[in-house]
Design a protein around this motif. Structure first.
Motif, short mmCIF file in Angstrom:
data_model
loop_
_atom_site.label_atom_id
_atom_site.label_comp_id
_atom_site.label_asym_id
_atom_site.label_seq_id
_atom_site.Cartn_x
_atom_site.Cartn_y
_atom_site.Cartn_z
N GLU A 15 0.84 -1.20 0.00
CA GLU A 15 0.00 0.00 0.00
C GLU A 15 0.87 1.24 0.00
O GLU A 15 0.64 2.19 -0.74
N SER A 16 1.90 1.24 0.84
CA SER A 16 2.71 2.43 1.00
C SER A 16 3.38 2.81 -0.32
O SER A 16 3.46 3.99 -0.67
N ASN A 17 3.86 1.83 -1.05
CA ASN A 17 4.54 2.15 -2.30
C ASN A 17 3.56 2.44 -3.44
O ASN A 17 3.86 3.24 -4.31
N TYR A 18 2.41 1.80 -3.37
CA TYR A 18 1.34 2.14 -4.32
C TYR A 18 0.98 3.62 -4.14
O TYR A 18 0.93 4.40 -5.10
N THR A 19 0.76 3.99 -2.89
CA THR A 19 0.39 5.37 -2.59
C THR A 19 1.51 6.34 -2.95
O THR A 19 1.25 7.45 -3.42
N THR A 20 2.75 5.92 -2.73
CA THR A 20 3.88 6.78 -3.08
C THR A 20 3.87 7.08 -4.58
O THR A 20 4.04 8.23 -4.99
N ALA A 21 3.64 6.04 -5.37
CA ALA A 21 3.58 6.25 -6.81
C ALA A 21 2.46 7.22 -7.16
O ALA A 21 2.62 8.13 -7.98
N GLN A 22 1.33 7.02 -6.47
CA GLN A 22 0.19 7.90 -6.70
C GLN A 22 0.58 9.35 -6.37
O GLN A 22 0.24 10.29 -7.11
N MET A 23 1.30 9.54 -5.28
CA MET A 23 1.68 10.89 -4.86
C MET A 23 2.60 11.55 -5.88
O MET A 23 2.44 12.72 -6.23
N ILE A 24 3.58 10.78 -6.37
CA ILE A 24 4.49 11.34 -7.37
C ILE A 24 3.69 11.75 -8.60
O ILE A 24 3.88 12.81 -9.17
N HIS A 25 2.75 10.88 -8.96
CA HIS A 25 1.89 11.17 -10.11
C HIS A 25 1.14 12.48 -9.91
O HIS A 25 1.09 13.33 -10.80
N GLU A 26 0.58 12.67 -8.73
CA GLU A 26 -0.17 13.89 -8.45
C GLU A 26 0.70 15.13 -8.62
O GLU A 26 0.28 16.14 -9.16
N VAL A 27 1.95 15.02 -8.15
CA VAL A 27 2.86 16.16 -8.30
C VAL A 27 3.08 16.44 -9.78
O VAL A 27 3.06 17.60 -10.22
N PHE A 28 3.25 15.37 -10.55
CA PHE A 28 3.52 15.57 -11.99
C PHE A 28 2.31 16.13 -12.72
O PHE A 28 2.45 16.82 -13.72
N LYS A 29 1.12 15.81 -12.20
CA LYS A 29 -0.08 16.41 -12.80
C LYS A 29 0.00 17.92 -12.64
O LYS A 29 -0.37 18.68 -13.52
N LYS A 30 0.50 18.35 -11.47
CA LYS A 30 0.59 19.79 -11.21
C LYS A 30 1.65 20.46 -12.07
O LYS A 30 1.51 21.60 -12.48
N THR A 31 2.75 19.75 -12.28
CA THR A 31 3.86 20.38 -13.01
C THR A 31 3.72 20.14 -14.51
O THR A 31 4.59 20.54 -15.28
N GLY A 32 2.67 19.49 -14.91
CA GLY A 32 2.45 19.25 -16.34
C GLY A 32 3.45 18.26 -16.92
O GLY A 32 3.89 18.40 -18.06
N GLY A 33 3.81 17.26 -16.10
CA GLY A 33 4.68 16.21 -16.62
C GLY A 33 6.15 16.59 -16.71
O GLY A 33 6.94 15.89 -17.34
N LYS A 34 6.49 17.70 -16.09
CA LYS A 34 7.91 18.10 -16.12
C LYS A 34 8.54 17.87 -14.74
O LYS A 34 7.89 18.06 -13.71
N TRP A 35 9.78 17.46 -14.74
CA TRP A 35 10.50 17.33 -13.46
C TRP A 35 10.80 18.73 -12.92
O TRP A 35 11.47 19.52 -13.59
N PRO A 36 10.29 19.04 -11.75
CA PRO A 36 10.41 20.42 -11.26
C PRO A 36 11.74 20.73 -10.57
O PRO A 36 11.93 21.85 -10.13
N GLY A 37 12.61 19.76 -10.46
CA GLY A 37 13.82 19.98 -9.67
C GLY A 37 13.58 19.46 -8.26
O GLY A 37 12.45 19.46 -7.78
N ALA A 38 14.66 19.01 -7.63
CA ALA A 38 14.54 18.31 -6.35
C ALA A 38 13.83 19.15 -5.30
O ALA A 38 12.88 18.71 -4.66
N GLN A 39 14.28 20.39 -5.16
CA GLN A 39 13.74 21.21 -4.09
C GLN A 39 12.26 21.50 -4.30
O GLN A 39 11.45 21.37 -3.38
#
Lengths: 421, 327, 286
Positions: A310-334
């Motif tokens: 569950e934890s890693n499934y959710t982690t993937a989901q979270m990363i996905h949500e961030v990428f939805k916000k950035t429009g599929g671009k890596w925003p930089g680590a910070q």
């Protein structure tokens, strides 16, 4: 020919091979490729858990067709063998050789403590999806600006659990926990909460991580305790309750989440019936979202998901949500860390958001093992039935952040065992 | 192809120079691997003093690596010592603790020979492992100890290339010192002991003392490697002192060619390549590692360094069976 | 810390020692006859467990798994001795490295065949649960381990002392030159002993599989402990292996129970001490 000090062509050949072999690095970094380095034990005693971890992540990836908002995900798994130094070397490889954008995973708390400095050194995001070492998001969080946790901190479920134990009327408890950072923190958190509502921990036993034969320890458990609090990890979880039952001990047993997690629950027998544990997830969590998750996971991998899945499934989901916000671009680590830590999620385990030290605030479930039918499966099986929910639990419980951080991190000797005889 | 002593010195010199010059152009990961190989090369060369020159197959060389590494980690985390200029003090202390441990262990081990020596060094190595694994209050047990940062004193060792140069420096120094050692009269008497211990004793040599001193020296270099090892990964855990590390060290020497010093370095490079690089490429890398062990033993008694001699012998045989080998 | 505590701890220590005996008796025989330090002995133990799992999966019979797994491992040992060890000759270092190489090969093969999971052998119901005696619970499986060790030990002893083969083996242990001189085929003795040692290790793996589990890495965890037994008892001595197993089992158990901080040190330090005082171990001969 005794002193053949000096090179020969073989030396050159070997070094040449080494240099050639490893310098074939992947330079083609298409803008929309997201490289995720996943560190988990794939061999050794913890291999099963590692499999659960990568399966969880992979399942989400498959659901979204391997891309996060247009970014194609390259998911690279490295085997840590559950040894911190190996994990560090593999992480360095992922960063230096594969040029990953982020590291995800790690299992043991000790691995978490070992990987966090790598993230700082390499200025690479590290998502601790499982390692729960308290200080990653507590006293040392300032040292690790690129670390964010999507799992839990070890003592987080232990605090409400300690209170719950008091409410059950237990007065004297013995603890037996795996001898490593994670064990100290789970047991320490429980002890603190339990003692602050009037309970007494009268004995603490620390078998080494990976102990299979509990023969030396079980007979030392104090006979006049009301209950036993156990914290097992990996294969230990299976052996301990069996041997406890064989030794004829019938006291109530409470456990840290990993002692009875679903990664091992299906292999257990009725000796664990009625044992109670606390964690932020249970496969028996009766919500539509979880029911769907369990069914899908079980269909795909042939077993019930564990909290590791569950934890890693959710982690993937979270990363996905961030990428939805950035429009599929890596925003930089910070920026990635900043964005992620401000978001709120409706995860399989329940609502999750982050505190300002980048640790999730989430529900903690008190779970009792019962043999029953669930989610329409035909057979009676062991399930971690949720009997009580503590909503929105922070890693600082109700002690207050500043107050809490003044205490040293839980260790073998902290809190001190005031009531040990 | 087959070089004189002077020629060999030149070859080594050229290779070291190449290692030094090429480093900034290599990828960071290659640097990391080569650094690792160089550190293990120091360990392997220290073992070669015992195995190759004195004829003592130690199965506990990881113990000294562990002592040096744990010392470094404990000083750094508890006393905040060794993270600045004091790093050089730690280097000295690391060598001393390795030597001191060997001095203690040697009392037990030296009088044994052959298989017994193997077994007793194995036992001694396991003692160190046992302490590292269970003496939590000192070693952190299974968690190990995380070192906050690499030392900085004017130069930043946190940088991979800088640290690589530091390790290369120590590698060259160790190689030079060990070379001088084996060329010295003391070194020659070690070889004499390996070949004919009884004769040396009759000639009036105190063979026990010779072996003991060699054992202590090897321990010292092991300790040095340990200090460098601790800062390489920033984590010291019981993993450094497991039996497999000692066995790997033996393999490095045997694979490279016992009694050649640089053979150990070559062996270290191969083992690092297999364990740390190949393991990330193919899942079946252990077949290669195991295969290397087996094939080396069966077909390369002189190790990789023995290959030229083998080729030469083969060529001479081809040239004409009548010709005597010049040795 | 009452009598009960000491009794049950002693019992636990003895039962663990019994398991160690299965492993160590083979190791010590191999060493005694062939002077080989066999570092793949831990791998034999693990392979025994794995093969047993396969047999159980195929036939459902745990009882059948015992001899089959042990026999399979014996054949592996036999082949290894005939094809490889034979060629190395008497050189302890090269033998050690060769056996280590095989240990790595077996490790990888086991991983490929059986996967990396943590497996567990389930013994028959009869051996589960515990017997209550005077208020103390004695787990059945531990009793079974002790019984197995006693049976195996007795058979080995009878074979060594009462049979012609045993006499030949003893002669080879004492002085292989002499043995060859009087017409004993030491090569065949070696082959037999190596296979027997592997057989015992495989058997130990099946018995231990229900107790310690079967998982990658177990081989190198159990190996040094088996060596501790052999070193303390004296290399080459069967009596030594029995006494050494008891000492190590008890030292390990009481060390963990009483001095957890230095528990492995309490295991290996006596070993060093014995070696320092009597390098051949308690029952070893020069």
């Amino acid at each position: 020919m005794l002193h053949k000090l000096g090179g020969s062509c073989s030396w050159m050949v070997v070094m040449g091979c080494l240099a050639l072999g490893v310098s074939v690095s992947r330079t083609s970094a298409a803008a929309e490729e997201l490289r995720i380095g996943f560190v988990a034990p794939m061999t050794g005693g913890f291999a099963q858990v590692g499999k659960d971890m990568s399966n969880g992540f992979q399942m989400y990836l498959d659901e979204v067709g391997g891309s996060f908002a247009g970014a194609k995900v390259k998911f690279i798994v490295e085997d840590s063998e559950a040894k911190p130094p190996v994990a560090v070397r593999k992480a360095e490889k992922l960063v230096l050789q594969d040029k990953v954008h982020m590291l995800v995973g790690g299992l043991l708390a000790s691995t978490g403590y070992a990987l966090a400095p790598v993230s700082t050194r390499q200025k690479t995001v590290y998502i601790a999806s499982v390692p729960s070492a308290d200080d990653l998001t507590q006293r040392q969080s300032a040292d690790y600006p690129y670390v964010i946790r999507t799992g839990w901190s070890s003592s987080q479920p232990s605090h409400p659990f300690g209170e719950w134990a008091c409410q059950q009327g237990y007065k004297r408890i013995v603890t037996i926990g795996a001898d490593f950072a994670f064990g100290y923190e789970v047991v320490g958190g429980f002890q603190r909460a339990f003692e602050s509502c009037g309970g007494k921990v009268i004995q603490k036993i620390w078998p080494p991580l990976g102990t299979q034969d509990f023969g030396p320890y079980i007979p030392t458990l104090k006979k006049d305790a009301d209950a036993i609090f156990t914290l097992m990890a990996g294969p230990m979880s299976l052996q301990f309750p069996k041997q406890l039952a064989d030794a004829g001990i019938k006291k109530p047993v409470l456990g840290g989440g990993t002692s009875y997690d679903e990664f091992v629950l299906p292999s257990m027998g009725d000796e664990v019936h009625g044992h109670v544990s606390a964690l932020q997830y249970s496969a028996a969590l009766d919500t539509p979202k979880n029911a769907a998750f369990v069914k899908k996971y079980r269909e795909k991998y042939g077993k019930v998901p564990s909290y590791y899945s569950e934890s890693n499934y959710t982690t993937a989901q979270m990363i996905h949500e961030v990428f939805k916000k950035t429009g599929g671009k890596w925003p930089g680590a910070q920026k990635f860390i900043e964005t992620l830590s401000k978001m709120k999620f409706d995860a399989v385990r329940g609502p999750v958001h982050f505190d300002d030290m980048r640790n999730p605030v989430q529900n903690v479930y008190i779970k009792k093992i019962e043999r029953k039918k669930m989610f329409g499966y035909p057979n009676d099986e062991l399930w971690n039935t949720v009997t009580k929910t503590y909503p929105n639990v922070s890693q600082f419980w109700n002690y207050g952040k500043t107050e809490f951080l003044k205490q040293p991190v839980y260790s073998r000797d902290y809190p001190p065992c005031k009531f040990c005889e | 192809m087959f070089l004189t002593d002077r020629g060999k010195l030149w070859t080594v010199f050229v290779i070291v120079l190449a290692l030094a010059i090429l480093a900034p152009f290599a990828s960071a990961y290659v640097i990391l691997l080569v650094t690792q190989a160089l550190i293990l090369a120091i360990l392997a060369m220290s073992l070669d003093i015992l195995l190759g020159f004195t004829g003592l197959p130690s199965l506990g060389q990881a113990a000294y690596l562990g002592m040096g590494a744990y010392l470094t980690a404990i000083l750094a985390t508890r006393y905040d010592f060794g993270l600045g200029w004091s790093f050089w003090v730690v280097i000295v202390l690391g060598i001393l603790i390795g030597a001191a441990t060997a001095a203690l262990f040697g009392l037990f081990a030296i009088r044994a020979a052959g298989v017994s020596f193997l077994m007793i060094t194995l036992a001694l190595g396991m003692c160190v492992w046992g302490l590292a694994y269970r003496w939590n209050s000192m070693t952190g047990g299974d968690n190990g100890i995380n070192i906050p940062a690499r030392p900085k004193f004017g130069i930043q060792l946190a940088d991979g290339v800088t640290y690589y140069y530091l390790v290369l420096f120590f590698f060259v120094m160790s190689l030079a010192m060990l070379y001088v050692l084996i060329k010295s009269p003391f070194g020659r008497s070690l070889v004499g002991i390996r070949e004919r211990e009884l004769r040396m004793r009759i000639l009036g040599y105190n063979t026990w003392l010779h072996k003991y001193i060699a054992f202590v020296i090897a321990g010292g270099f092991g300790g040095l490697a340990g200090v460098l090892w601790a800062h390489l990964n920033g984590i010291v855990s019981p993993q450094v002192v497991v039996l497999a590390t000692s066995v790997d060290a033996l393999l490095m020497v045997v694979l490279g060619g016992p009694g050649t010093l640089v053979g150990g370095a070559i062996g270290a490079a191969v083992v690092v390549f297999l364990r740390d690089y190949l393991s990330t490429v193919v899942p079946w890398w252990q077949y290669v590692l195991g295969g290397v062990y087996v094939l080396t033993i069966l077909y390369l008694p002189g190790g990789l360094m023995g290959i030229p001699a083998r080729i030469r012998r083969w060529r001479e045989e081809q040239a004409g069976p009548g010709q005597e080998k010049k040795r | 810390m009452n009598t009960q505590f000491w009794l049950i701890q002693a019992f636990n220590g003895i039962s663990y020692g019994a398991l160690l005996f299965l492993l160590a008796s083979g190791l010590t025989l191999i060493f005694g006859v062939m002077r080989i330090v066999n570092l793949s002995h831990g791998a034999y133990f693990l392979l025994g467990g794995y093969v047993a799992l396969s047999v159980i999966a195929a036939t459902g019979s745990w009882l059948l798994a015992l001899p089959v797994a042990a026999a399979v491992v014996a054949v592996i040992g036999l082949l290894m001795e005939r094809i490889f060890l034979r060629r190395v000759g008497f050189d302890p270092l090269r033998q050690v490295l060769l056996t280590v190489g095989f240990a790595f090969l077996f490790q990888q093969a086991a991983l490929d065949i059986w996967g990396g999971d943590n497996l567990d052998i389930t013994p028959p119901d009869m051996l589960r649960g515990s017997t209550v005696l005077g208020g103390l619970h004695f787990p059945m499986y531990r009793i079974f381990m002790i019984a197995t060790a006693i049976v195996v030990g007795t058979i080995l002893w009878l074979m060594m002392e009462k049979t012609r083969a045993g006499a030949m083996i003893r002669a080879a242990v004492d002085d292989s030159e002499m043995a060859r001189g009087v017409g004993i085929d030491t090569s065949r003795v070696s082959m037999f002993i190596f296979a027997l040692g592997a057989f015992l290790a495989g058997l130990g793996g099946v018995v231990g599989g229900a107790f310690l589990g079967v998982y990658p890495g177990l081989d190198f965890e159990i190996l040094p402990i088996a060596f501790a037994v052999v070193i303390i008892g004296g290399m080459g001595s069967l009596t030594g292996a029995a006494v050494g197993s008891l000492i190590v089992g008890l030292a390990d158990n009481f060390g963990k129970a009483l001095f957890p901080e230095i528990s492995y040190f309490t295991l290996y330090a006596p070993m060093v001490l014995i070696l320092a005082l009597k390098p051949t171990g308690l029952f070893g001969r020069e």
